[in-house]
Design a protein around this motif. Structure first.
Motif, PDB file in Angstrom:
ATOM      1  N   ARG A  52       0.851  -1.193   0.000  1.00  0.00           N
ATOM      2  CA  ARG A  52       0.000   0.000   0.000  1.00  0.00           C
ATOM      3  C   ARG A  52       0.887   1.244   0.000  1.00  0.00           C
ATOM      4  O   ARG A  52       2.028   1.211   0.460  1.00  0.00           O
ATOM      5  N   THR A  53       0.324   2.341  -0.469  1.00  0.00           N
ATOM      6  CA  THR A  53       1.020   3.627  -0.355  1.00  0.00           C
ATOM      7  C   THR A  53       0.805   4.160   1.059  1.00  0.00           C
ATOM      8  O   THR A  53      -0.114   3.744   1.769  1.00  0.00           O
ATOM      9  N   ILE A  54       1.649   5.107   1.433  1.00  0.00           N
ATOM     10  CA  ILE A  54       1.506   5.726   2.751  1.00  0.00           C
ATOM     11  C   ILE A  54       0.161   6.441   2.853  1.00  0.00           C
ATOM     12  O   ILE A  54      -0.519   6.348   3.875  1.00  0.00           O
ATOM     13  N   SER A  55      -0.251   7.109   1.794  1.00  0.00           N
ATOM     14  CA  SER A  55      -1.536   7.817   1.847  1.00  0.00           C
ATOM     15  C   SER A  55      -2.701   6.842   1.972  1.00  0.00           C
ATOM     16  O   SER A  55      -3.665   7.112   2.691  1.00  0.00           O
ATOM     17  N   ALA A  56      -2.631   5.701   1.301  1.00  0.00           N
ATOM     18  CA  ALA A  56      -3.695   4.693   1.426  1.00  0.00           C
ATOM     19  C   ALA A  56      -3.730   4.128   2.847  1.00  0.00           C
ATOM     20  O   ALA A  56      -4.815   3.912   3.409  1.00  0.00           O
ATOM     21  N   LEU A  57      -2.572   3.898   3.429  1.00  0.00           N
ATOM     22  CA  LEU A  57      -2.519   3.415   4.812  1.00  0.00           C
ATOM     23  C   LEU A  57      -3.068   4.464   5.770  1.00  0.00           C
ATOM     24  O   LEU A  57      -3.811   4.139   6.699  1.00  0.00           O
ATOM     25  N   ALA A  58      -2.700   5.712   5.553  1.00  0.00           N
ATOM     26  CA  ALA A  58      -3.176   6.794   6.415  1.00  0.00           C
ATOM     27  C   ALA A  58      -4.692   6.887   6.356  1.00  0.00           C
ATOM     28  O   ALA A  58      -5.357   7.035   7.385  1.00  0.00           O
ATOM     29  N   GLU A  59      -5.231   6.792   5.161  1.00  0.00           N
ATOM     30  CA  GLU A  59      -6.689   6.870   5.003  1.00  0.00           C
ATOM     31  C   GLU A  59      -7.371   5.697   5.697  1.00  0.00           C
ATOM     32  O   GLU A  59      -8.352   5.870   6.409  1.00  0.00           O
ATOM     33  N   ARG A  60      -6.828   4.514   5.507  1.00  0.00           N
ATOM     34  CA  ARG A  60      -7.419   3.314   6.118  1.00  0.00           C
ATOM     35  C   ARG A  60      -7.385   3.386   7.639  1.00  0.00           C
ATOM     36  O   ARG A  60      -8.319   2.983   8.312  1.00  0.00           O
ATOM     37  N   GLU A  61      -6.290   3.881   8.185  1.00  0.00           N
ATOM     38  CA  GLU A  61      -6.127   3.935   9.639  1.00  0.00           C
ATOM     39  C   GLU A  61      -6.650   5.244  10.235  1.00  0.00           C
ATOM     40  O   GLU A  61      -6.571   5.464  11.436  1.00  0.00           O
TER      41      GLU A  61
END
Length: 146
Positions: A52-61
């Protein structure tokens, strides 16, 4: 026939209190004591869903991108994740879980499952009661996966 608002509110309160207390007890069981719940959640996401990208992880979390970057920095320093350039966009970075990170997640899951099994065993539930708990867990999963 739909449930009444009073019944929905009472059920929501009971479920919230029970799941909060259970989650708090289970969070104590982890493979690495120094790792935060947020870091474990990121590793679990990467283990389950892959790169995952960092932005995708940030959004998910549900954290900011700078917070996720800081978290990924810490996990990378510990050897639990690795960054690789995105093949489509060199400005983006993909985050992968390492074998060490996968093992931390697996050990934590194992410890938490063992703790919960021990808690259930202490109460000497009948097979029917255990079946009811399993059915309830499926209903709760439907609520959170919606």
């Amino acid at each position: 026939m739909p449930a009444s608002n009073d019944l929905l509110q009472l059920t929501a309160t009971d479920l919230r209190m029970a799941t909060f207390r259970l989650a708090r007890r289970l969070r104590c069981a982890r493979a690495v004591d120094e790792m935060s719940d947020a870091q474990l959640a990121v590793l679990a996401t990467l283990r389950m869903h892959g790169r995952r990208t960092i932005s995708a992880l940030a959004e998910r979390e549900r954290v900011t991108a700078p917070s996720m970057t800081s978290m990924i920095n810490g996990l990378e320093m510990q050897g639990y994740v690795a960054r690789t350039p995105d093949s489509d966009d060199r400005r983006r970075v993909q985050v992968d879980i390492t074998d060490a990170g996968t093992e931390i997640v697996a050990q934590t899951i194992r410890r938490r499952d063992e703790l919960l099994a021990a808690m259930l065993a202490e109460l000497d539930f009948t097979p029917d009661e255990l079946s009811t708990l399993r059915e309830a867990s499926e209903l709760m999963r439907r609520v959170v996966e919606r």
